[in-house]
Design a protein around this motif. Structure first.
Motif, PDB file in Angstrom:
ATOM      1  N   ILE A   1      -5.935   2.266   3.944  1.00 45.67           N
ATOM      2  CA  ILE A   1      -6.521   2.622   2.490  1.00 45.67           C
ATOM      3  C   ILE A   1      -6.642   4.039   2.134  1.00 45.67           C
ATOM      4  N   VAL A   2      -6.611   4.977   3.104  1.00 47.76           N
ATOM      5  CA  VAL A   2      -6.734   6.271   2.856  1.00 47.76           C
ATOM      6  C   VAL A   2      -5.420   6.974   2.832  1.00 47.76           C
ATOM      7  N   LYS A   3      -4.309   6.375   3.120  1.00 51.66           N
ATOM      8  CA  LYS A   3      -3.055   7.105   3.190  1.00 51.66           C
ATOM      9  C   LYS A   3      -2.573   7.992   2.112  1.00 51.66           C
ATOM     10  N   ASN A   4      -2.786   7.545   0.832  1.00 51.98           N
ATOM     11  CA  ASN A   4      -2.212   8.142  -0.128  1.00 51.98           C
ATOM     12  C   ASN A   4      -3.448   8.956  -0.833  1.00 51.98           C
TER      13      ASN A   4
ATOM     14  N   ILE B   1       0.793  -1.258   0.013  1.00 55.35           N
ATOM     15  CA  ILE B   1       0.055  -0.073   0.025  1.00 55.35           C
ATOM     16  C   ILE B   1       0.845   1.193  -0.004  1.00 55.35           C
ATOM     17  N   GLU B   2       2.078   1.092  -0.120  1.00 52.54           N
ATOM     18  CA  GLU B   2       3.123   2.243  -0.096  1.00 52.54           C
ATOM     19  C   GLU B   2       2.693   3.329  -1.185  1.00 52.54           C
ATOM     20  N   GLU B   3       2.538   2.910  -2.320  1.00 49.52           N
ATOM     21  CA  GLU B   3       1.929   3.838  -3.438  1.00 49.52           C
ATOM     22  C   GLU B   3       0.657   3.476  -3.843  1.00 49.52           C
ATOM     23  N   PHE B   4      -0.081   2.503  -3.326  1.00 49.55           N
ATOM     24  CA  PHE B   4      -1.539   2.503  -3.639  1.00 49.55           C
ATOM     25  C   PHE B   4      -2.484   3.786  -3.371  1.00 49.55           C
ATOM     26  N   ARG B   5      -3.400   4.247  -4.151  1.00 53.14           N
ATOM     27  CA  ARG B   5      -4.016   5.364  -4.135  1.00 53.14           C
ATOM     28  C   ARG B   5      -5.464   5.128  -4.655  1.00 53.14           C
ATOM     29  N   PRO B   6      -6.179   4.442  -4.061  1.00 50.98           N
ATOM     30  CA  PRO B   6      -7.808   4.416  -4.793  1.00 50.98           C
ATOM     31  C   PRO B   6      -8.290   5.692  -4.920  1.00 50.98           C
ATOM     32  N   HIS B   7      -8.946   5.929  -5.948  1.00 47.35           N
ATOM     33  CA  HIS B   7      -9.844   7.003  -6.232  1.00 47.35           C
ATOM     34  C   HIS B   7     -10.923   7.394  -5.155  1.00 47.35           C
TER      35      HIS B   7
END
Length: 147
Positions: free
Chosen positions: A36-39, A1-7
């Motif tokens: 899940i909201v990190k990015n 999840i380091e770079e994962f960014r869900p719209h």
């Protein structure tokens, strides 16, 4: 999840399940759920259960960048999903969808909440309101929930 960014991110609830994966530490479990909201940025959306005290406590203590869209069986929102006068109401970015709760095929409070979360996502994706209504009115649960 380091770079994962869900719209669009959705968190339906937080209960002390699967704690064996988190050294039986509920706080580690909560932190993992909120990654899940990190990015996410202010252009993204976070849909969450405003009736869940664990979620609400975390949000009060931890600011996030994303636009918050709560859903609730008890509260009404300017933006978000709720039930009022036996109507399911979804409000997002100058758009509103309403439908009678009696038209939902799956019964129970948890299913109403799942319907609110799913319909909110569909609204954000600009799926036609009639298609959303038809889906909510005809969805059949699966024999085994996790299928």
């Amino acid at each position: 999840i380091e770079e994962f960014r869900p719209h669009i991110a959705v968190l339906t609830n937080i209960t002390p399940d699967h704690l064996d994966r988190y050294r039986h530490d509920f706080n580690q479990y909560i932190a993992s759920k909120f990654r899940i909201v990190k990015n996410q940025t202010e252009k993204d959306y976070f849909i969450y259960d405003a009736d869940d005290p664990v979620i609400m406590k975390w949000l009060q203590e931890n600011p996030i960048q994303s636009q918050k869209l709560p859903f609730s069986l008890r509260e009404e929102f300017e933006k978000g999903a709720f039930i009022k006068d036996e109507q399911l109401i979804i409000r997002t970015d100058n758009s509103e969808l309403t439908m009678p709760t009696s038209n939902l095929t799956l019964e129970g409070k948890h299913n109403a909440k799942n319907a609110m979360a799913a319909a909110t996502v569909a609204q954000l994706l600009r799926i036609r309101k009639e298609t959303i209504r038809q889906s909510m009115e005809s969805f059949q649960g699966v024999e085994h929930r996790l299928e």
